[in-house]
Scaffold this active site. Structure first.
Site, PDB file in Angstrom:
ATOM      1  N   TYR A  81       9.324 -61.178  41.114  1.00 49.35           N
ATOM      2  CA  TYR A  81       9.824 -61.601  42.433  1.00 49.35           C
ATOM      3  C   TYR A  81      10.537 -62.947  42.308  1.00 49.35           C
ATOM      4  O   TYR A  81      11.639 -63.144  42.834  1.00 49.35           O
ATOM      5  CB  TYR A  81       8.631 -61.702  43.392  1.00 49.35           C
ATOM      6  CG  TYR A  81       9.013 -61.910  44.832  1.00 49.35           C
ATOM      7  CD1 TYR A  81       9.102 -60.834  45.703  1.00 49.35           C
ATOM      8  CD2 TYR A  81       9.278 -63.175  45.328  1.00 49.35           C
ATOM      9  CE1 TYR A  81       9.458 -61.011  47.020  1.00 49.35           C
ATOM     10  CE2 TYR A  81       9.634 -63.366  46.648  1.00 49.35           C
ATOM     11  CZ  TYR A  81       9.716 -62.276  47.492  1.00 49.35           C
ATOM     12  OH  TYR A  81      10.068 -62.465  48.807  1.00 49.35           O
ATOM     13  N   HIS A 108      13.975 -68.901  51.002  1.00 52.74           N
ATOM     14  CA  HIS A 108      15.221 -68.793  50.283  1.00 52.74           C
ATOM     15  C   HIS A 108      16.435 -68.619  51.192  1.00 52.74           C
ATOM     16  O   HIS A 108      17.530 -68.339  50.692  1.00 52.74           O
ATOM     17  CB  HIS A 108      15.137 -67.632  49.273  1.00 52.74           C
ATOM     18  CG  HIS A 108      15.040 -66.271  49.916  1.00 52.74           C
ATOM     19  ND1 HIS A 108      15.939 -65.279  49.648  1.00 52.74           N
ATOM     20  CD2 HIS A 108      14.199 -65.750  50.837  1.00 52.74           C
ATOM     21  CE1 HIS A 108      15.633 -64.200  50.332  1.00 52.74           C
ATOM     22  NE2 HIS A 108      14.587 -64.455  51.063  1.00 52.74           N
ATOM     23  N   HIS A 161      17.048 -54.027  48.737  1.00 53.97           N
ATOM     24  CA  HIS A 161      18.446 -54.453  48.545  1.00 53.97           C
ATOM     25  C   HIS A 161      18.820 -54.617  47.067  1.00 53.97           C
ATOM     26  O   HIS A 161      19.317 -55.635  46.622  1.00 53.97           O
ATOM     27  CB  HIS A 161      18.829 -55.660  49.411  1.00 53.97           C
ATOM     28  CG  HIS A 161      18.024 -56.925  49.252  1.00 53.97           C
ATOM     29  ND1 HIS A 161      17.703 -57.478  48.042  1.00 53.97           N
ATOM     30  CD2 HIS A 161      17.519 -57.771  50.192  1.00 53.97           C
ATOM     31  CE1 HIS A 161      17.030 -58.600  48.231  1.00 53.97           C
ATOM     32  NE2 HIS A 161      16.897 -58.788  49.522  1.00 53.97           N
ATOM     33  N   HIS A 206       4.698 -61.007  51.366  1.00 54.13           N
ATOM     34  CA  HIS A 206       4.762 -59.770  50.574  1.00 54.13           C
ATOM     35  C   HIS A 206       3.630 -59.802  49.545  1.00 54.13           C
ATOM     36  O   HIS A 206       3.375 -60.838  48.930  1.00 54.13           O
ATOM     37  CB  HIS A 206       6.074 -59.665  49.780  1.00 54.13           C
ATOM     38  CG  HIS A 206       7.297 -59.552  50.621  1.00 54.13           C
ATOM     39  ND1 HIS A 206       7.581 -58.452  51.386  1.00 54.13           N
ATOM     40  CD2 HIS A 206       8.340 -60.405  50.799  1.00 54.13           C
ATOM     41  CE1 HIS A 206       8.749 -58.632  51.998  1.00 54.13           C
ATOM     42  NE2 HIS A 206       9.222 -59.807  51.665  1.00 54.13           N
ATOM     43  N   GLU A 248      15.007 -63.079  57.878  1.00 50.43           N
ATOM     44  CA  GLU A 248      15.418 -61.843  57.185  1.00 50.43           C
ATOM     45  C   GLU A 248      14.672 -60.655  57.791  1.00 50.43           C
ATOM     46  O   GLU A 248      13.491 -60.745  58.134  1.00 50.43           O
ATOM     47  CB  GLU A 248      15.169 -61.946  55.669  1.00 50.43           C
ATOM     48  CG  GLU A 248      15.917 -60.861  54.912  1.00 50.43           C
ATOM     49  CD  GLU A 248      16.026 -61.106  53.397  1.00 50.43           C
ATOM     50  OE1 GLU A 248      15.433 -62.063  52.883  1.00 50.43           O
ATOM     51  OE2 GLU A 248      16.718 -60.293  52.740  1.00 50.43           O
ATOM     52  N   ASP A 306      13.287 -57.922  57.007  1.00 45.70           N
ATOM     53  CA  ASP A 306      12.013 -57.327  56.585  1.00 45.70           C
ATOM     54  C   ASP A 306      10.848 -58.028  57.283  1.00 45.70           C
ATOM     55  O   ASP A 306       9.744 -57.488  57.347  1.00 45.70           O
ATOM     56  CB  ASP A 306      11.839 -57.350  55.057  1.00 45.70           C
ATOM     57  CG  ASP A 306      12.076 -58.704  54.430  1.00 45.70           C
ATOM     58  OD1 ASP A 306      12.921 -59.463  54.929  1.00 45.70           O
ATOM     59  OD2 ASP A 306      11.422 -59.008  53.420  1.00 45.70           O
ATOM     60  N   HIS A 313      10.785 -66.838  58.892  1.00 45.82           N
ATOM     61  CA  HIS A 313      12.004 -66.435  58.173  1.00 45.82           C
ATOM     62  C   HIS A 313      12.677 -65.306  58.953  1.00 45.82           C
ATOM     63  O   HIS A 313      12.014 -64.385  59.428  1.00 45.82           O
ATOM     64  CB  HIS A 313      11.576 -65.965  56.775  1.00 45.82           C
ATOM     65  CG  HIS A 313      12.656 -65.506  55.874  1.00 45.82           C
ATOM     66  ND1 HIS A 313      13.955 -65.948  55.943  1.00 45.82           N
ATOM     67  CD2 HIS A 313      12.618 -64.633  54.826  1.00 45.82           C
ATOM     68  CE1 HIS A 313      14.664 -65.356  54.987  1.00 45.82           C
ATOM     69  NE2 HIS A 313      13.886 -64.556  54.308  1.00 45.82           N
TER      70      HIS A 313
HETATM   71 FE1  FEO Z   1      13.671 -63.096  52.510  1.00 47.87          FE
HETATM   72 FE2  FEO Z   1      10.998 -60.989  52.501  1.00 47.87          FE
HETATM   73  O1  FEO Z   1      12.633 -61.651  53.086  1.00 47.87           O
END
Ligand code: FEO
Length: 393
Positions: free
Chosen positions: A189, A144, A24, A222, A80, A82, A78
């Site tokens: 990051y 986040h 993104h 990640h 999101e 991904d 989370h």
């Molecule tokens: Fe906030 Fe890796 O997604």
């Protein structure tokens, strides 16, 4: 794929996205990973899933270890996509697993997937007993997203903080001692994803201390797992969240007909001649996410733009919008630029830098057409002035 084990019965079962270059808008020059973890005990838990196209890779990794039908809980730290993109397929594959999340997580999953899965909502301090081990949950709102939470396995001193402590980094090794660039990518990051939430990160780090959580290993969602010295990344987060800076000056600019470029170089020479450390970035020749990594610990940020139609040159306007949203802490800012028949860019940069929370040094470095010798000397002297100010700070 050979099994990757974090501790007895705890496995990495995620996916590696070697070719991702745009997350993104974040330039992921080294790709990324989507980490999922399988905990096999008397009960079985899967912590987070992967981005939807990588579902077969994750499922293959799980099947090497256990029948997916044996999974009791899918922990969704989370929402999101991904991390949750594979959740609909994983819930179906497991057949009976409960989806565990915060209340905000449950609401987010319902909105994304319009599904009515068996679910369990948890709060800070709640536990799920798996047998020899238990999962403990710590809500982490706005780290986040509002739904974010961390999972902790006290018996292994293992923290699973999802995006926290992550890096966009695809490597063959899954651990921090198998790569040289984990800390560099962790800083990038942090700057691009977590910097606006720095005060909440300080609070979370204090909470972890207050809860007396011993941490032997940090397994983010990640990049690589911090197993060699998890204290090193906690120390780095403490420093970044506090806004600690190095004596570094950034000169960030764009240019139409090289006048702003010439000014940027004169400022740089001034900084160098005064013994300062500086880096210079042309906004269309550098990735903004790499520049933000440098902003994270810079002391001063000097921004240059030509005036176009009484305003900012569009790449500079876009960059400042991005910079402001990331709320860098404790920096000196200043502006410079060139114009044809009416100025305006310098004033607008100053406004944006103030909105970003910087201590702005007002300058009159706004010159028509090509800067002459005297004007370039003013740029040079300004570079020296900033270098001295940064050294004394
Ligand atoms: Fe906030 Fe890796 O997604």
């Amino acid at each position: 794929m050979s099994r990757v084990s974090l501790a007895e019965g705890i496995y990495w079962v995620g996916a590696i996205d070697w070719n991702l270059r745009d997350f993104h808008g974040y330039h992921t020059s080294r790709g990324t990973t989507y980490n999922s973890y399988l905990i096999v005990d008397e009960k079985v838990a899967l912590v987070d899933t992967v981005k939807a196209p990588f579902f077969p890779e994750m499922l293959g990794n799980i099947k090497e270890i256990i029948d997916p039908g044996k999974i009791d809980y899918i922990i969704t730290n989370h929402v999101e996509i991904d991390h949750s993109g594979s959740l609909p397929l994983m819930v179906k594959e497991s057949g009976r697993a409960k989806v565990v999340s915060t209340q905000k997580g449950k609401e987010g999953l319902k909105k994304y997937y319009a599904a009515d899965w068996p679910s369990l909502v948890v709060k800070t301090g709640d536990k799920i007993d798996l047998g020899k081990r238990s999962l403990e949950f710590i809500e982490a709102p706005m780290l986040h997203w509002p739904d974010s939470m961390f999972t902790y396995i006290r018996q292994e001193e293992l923290l699973l903080p999802n995006d926290g402590f992550g890096q966009h980094l695809a490597t063959t090794g899954r651990f921090d001692d198998e790569t040289e660039v984990a800390m560099e990518e962790a800083a990038k990051y942090y700057a691009n994803i977590l910097m606006p939430f720095s005060s909440l990160i300080t609070r979370m780090l204090n909470k972890i201390k207050d809860m007396d959580l011993k941490i032997k290993m940090i397994a983010p969602s990640h990049g690589v797992i911090w197993r060699s010295e998890p204290g090193r990344i906690i120390e780095a987060y403490t420093k970044w969240a506090a806004g600690e800076t190095e004596k570094k000056i950034l000169i960030i600019y764009d240019t139409m007909w090289e006048s702003t470029d010439i000014m940027a170089r004169a400022i740089l020479k001034g900084v160098m001649d005064a013994g300062g450390e500086a880096k210079i970035f042309h906004l269309r020749r550098n990735e903004w996410s790499d520049i933000l990594k440098e902003v994270l610990d810079a002391e001063a940020v000097l921004v240059g733009s030509p005036t176009l139609h009484n305003g900012l040159f569009p790449p500079v306007a876009g960059f400042l919008t991005y910079l402001k949203s990331l709320k860098p802490k404790g920096k000196i800012g200043a502006a410079f630029g060139s114009y044809g028949w009416s100025g305006g860019a310098v004033k607008k940069i100053n406004e944006e830098l103030k909105t970003a929370g910087m201590e702005v040094i007002e300058t009159d470095l706004s010159f028509q057409y090509r800067p002459d010798k005297e004007e370039l000397n003013r740029c040079y002297e300004f570079g020296k002035e900033v270098a001295i100010k940064v050294k004394m700070k």
